[in-house]
Design a protein around this motif. Structure first.
Motif, short mmCIF file in Angstrom:
data_model
loop_
_atom_site.label_atom_id
_atom_site.label_comp_id
_atom_site.label_asym_id
_atom_site.label_seq_id
_atom_site.Cartn_x
_atom_site.Cartn_y
_atom_site.Cartn_z
N LYS A 23 56.26 -96.33 58.66
CA LYS A 23 56.03 -97.78 58.61
C LYS A 23 56.34 -98.47 59.93
O LYS A 23 56.05 -99.65 60.09
N ALA A 24 56.96 -97.76 60.88
CA ALA A 24 57.34 -98.37 62.16
C ALA A 24 56.13 -98.54 63.06
O ALA A 24 55.24 -97.69 63.07
N PRO A 25 56.11 -99.63 63.83
CA PRO A 25 54.98 -99.83 64.74
C PRO A 25 54.98 -98.82 65.87
O PRO A 25 56.00 -98.23 66.21
N GLU A 26 53.81 -98.62 66.46
CA GLU A 26 53.67 -97.74 67.61
C GLU A 26 54.63 -98.20 68.71
O GLU A 26 54.87 -99.40 68.85
N GLY A 27 55.20 -97.26 69.43
CA GLY A 27 56.15 -97.60 70.50
C GLY A 27 57.57 -97.80 69.99
O GLY A 27 58.43 -98.22 70.73
N HIS A 28 57.78 -97.49 68.71
CA HIS A 28 59.11 -97.63 68.12
C HIS A 28 59.52 -96.33 67.44
O HIS A 28 58.69 -95.50 67.07
N ASP A 29 60.81 -96.19 67.29
CA ASP A 29 61.39 -95.02 66.63
C ASP A 29 62.35 -95.56 65.57
O ASP A 29 62.48 -96.77 65.40
N VAL A 30 63.02 -94.67 64.88
CA VAL A 30 63.98 -95.09 63.86
C VAL A 30 65.28 -94.31 64.00
O VAL A 30 65.28 -93.18 64.49
N LEU A 51 67.14 -82.59 39.61
CA LEU A 51 67.61 -83.61 40.53
C LEU A 51 69.10 -83.37 40.80
O LEU A 51 69.90 -83.34 39.86
N ILE A 52 69.46 -83.14 42.07
CA ILE A 52 70.86 -82.84 42.39
C ILE A 52 71.54 -83.92 43.22
O ILE A 52 72.77 -83.98 43.27
N ALA A 53 70.74 -84.77 43.90
CA ALA A 53 71.34 -85.80 44.74
C ALA A 53 70.37 -86.97 44.91
O ALA A 53 69.15 -86.77 44.90
N VAL A 54 70.94 -88.15 45.07
CA VAL A 54 70.15 -89.34 45.37
C VAL A 54 70.78 -90.06 46.56
O VAL A 54 71.99 -90.01 46.76
N MET A 55 69.93 -90.69 47.36
CA MET A 55 70.39 -91.41 48.55
C MET A 55 69.80 -92.80 48.57
O MET A 55 68.66 -93.00 48.16
N GLN A 56 70.58 -93.74 49.06
CA GLN A 56 70.11 -95.08 49.41
C GLN A 56 70.37 -95.19 50.91
O GLN A 56 71.50 -94.95 51.36
N ALA A 57 69.34 -95.49 51.69
CA ALA A 57 69.49 -95.49 53.15
C ALA A 57 68.91 -96.75 53.75
O ALA A 57 67.89 -97.27 53.30
N THR A 58 69.55 -97.20 54.82
CA THR A 58 69.04 -98.28 55.64
C THR A 58 68.73 -97.68 57.00
O THR A 58 69.59 -97.07 57.64
N ILE A 59 67.50 -97.83 57.42
CA ILE A 59 67.01 -97.24 58.65
C ILE A 59 66.64 -98.37 59.62
O ILE A 59 65.92 -99.30 59.24
N ALA A 60 67.16 -98.29 60.84
CA ALA A 60 66.89 -99.31 61.86
C ALA A 60 65.69 -98.91 62.71
O ALA A 60 65.57 -97.74 63.10
N THR A 61 64.83 -99.86 63.00
CA THR A 61 63.69 -99.65 63.89
C THR A 61 64.14 -100.01 65.29
O THR A 61 64.69 -101.09 65.52
N VAL A 62 63.91 -99.10 66.24
CA VAL A 62 64.34 -99.30 67.63
C VAL A 62 63.16 -98.99 68.57
O VAL A 62 62.22 -98.31 68.18
N SER A 63 63.23 -99.51 69.77
CA SER A 63 62.20 -99.21 70.77
C SER A 63 62.30 -97.75 71.17
O SER A 63 63.40 -97.20 71.30
N SER A 64 61.15 -97.11 71.34
CA SER A 64 61.13 -95.72 71.82
C SER A 64 61.50 -95.69 73.29
O SER A 64 61.28 -96.65 74.02
#
Length: 142
Positions: free
Chosen positions: A70-77, A127-140
């Motif tokens: 979902k991140a725009p081109e030129g960005h990483d996470v 099902l052995i594990a579940v995760m809730q994650a927050t991922i930051a979008t950063v410039s590449s």
């Protein structure tokens, strides 16, 4: 292979950790990534289960790569935060981590992840594990 798949695949194969663990990128679609990992005694904890750190690593990557779709081109996470709940011991011949985007914002993407233990052909994945994650979008990096 489309642009999203190529972008995720290139990043995945550049990771030393996934290579060391023996993980495989199974599928990439917009907002969802699946990563598989065969069980190995080298990845176990003292009781013979897959180590929590290994399970966390594959589901963190699945969530991060789902966010990258979902991140725009030129960005990483990068992962900003996560919470993992282990529901049962990680016992199986392999494991499947599924990361899904819940909400993609401009700077932060929230994802959920699930890890399934795969046994023999007659048993359903567990099902052995579940995760809730927050991922930051950063410039590449240039």
């Amino acid at each position: 292979m489309n642009d999203i798949e190529s972008r995720i695949s290139s990043s995945f194969f550049a990771q030393g950790l996934m290579k060391t663990l023996g993980a495989t990128l199974m599928s990439v679609s917009e907002g969802e990534v699946r990563i598989s990992l065969p069980f190995s005694a080298a990845l176990s904890q003292q009781q013979g289960f897959a180590h929590a750190g290994v399970i966390t690593s594959i589901v963190d990557n699945a969530c991060g790569y789902a966010a990258l779709t979902k991140a725009p081109e030129g960005h990483d996470v990068v992962t900003a935060e996560f919470k993992v709940n282990f529901l049962r011991p990680a016992i199986g011949t392999s494991f499947l981590a599924v990361g899904k985007v819940v909400n993609a914002g401009r700077l932060l993407t929230v994802c959920t992840g699930e890890v399934f233990a795969i046994g023999d052909a007659q048993s359903a994945p567990k099902l052995i594990a579940v995760m809730q994650a927050t991922i930051a979008t950063v410039s590449s990096k240039a």
